[in-house]
Design a protein around this motif. Structure first.
Motif: not given
Length: 192
Positions: A13-20, A52-59, A63-67, A82-86
């Protein structure tokens, strides 16, 4: 697709692996140094060429972080930072690895890609028996996927050069334990 294999690209994810992203100080330098970006692109390209199927897993959390578990040492600060907000840029897959239409999108609210997600029903419905695993962090989602995949009777193949920890030590420590549960190969050597 008639393959019994899936390539899972996890938490790239951008939150984890993007330079910004917030992971710019930890994951990004190690991924650049170890060639993880290029190796992951190669793995995705090889999987697609082999149908071959490529699947993406995202944490991610609503927006209210209920989970989001308030007592988790891993996720408890997500709301404050303010990270990992779908629905935000941060939970999008890094553009270099962008999903294509029809690629499975598995959203998780914990470390494991299996816990309370659609991953298991998807794998069973598609006749998947072999998991080829990549992502960050090696000691988090990758480790959980290997161990749970093993215990659910999937053949697990771990692409070592497509994984990273927040530190070199985290990655190496995780890898030393995972070799017992998965075949460990490089993106260049994996067969789909």
């Amino acid at each position: 697709m008639a393959s019994d294999t899936i390539l899972l690209v996890m938490d790239m994810l951008n939150d984890l692996v993007h330079p910004d992203g917030m992971g710019a100080r930890s994951y990004v330098p190690l991924m650049q140094e170890r060639g993880v970006y290029d190796a992951t692109e190669l793995a995705i390209k090889k999987a697609r060429a082999a149908s071959v199927m490529v699947g993406y897993v995202r944490v991610g959390f609503s927006p209210d972080y209920a989970e989001c578990p308030p007592g988790s040492p891993v996720f408890s600060k997500a709301r404050d930072n303010d990270v990992f907000k779908l629905g935000s840029w941060g939970t999008e897959v890094l553009s270099r690895f962008a999903p294509q239409p029809g690629d499975p999108d598995i959203i998780k609210h914990r470390v494991s890609p299996f816990y309370a997600t659609k991953l298991e029903p998807l794998l069973r419905a598609q006749g998947i028996r072999r998991l080829v695993l990549s992502g960050v962090s090696t000691n988090g989602v990758v480790s959980a996927a290997v161990r749970e995949g093993h215990d659910r009777d999937y053949e697990c193949v771990l692409l070592e050069d497509c994984c990273a920890g927040a530190t070199r030590e985290e990655h190496e420590h995780a890898m030393s334990g995972l070799r017992r549960y998965a075949q460990v190969v490089s993106a260049a050597d994996v067969s789909f």
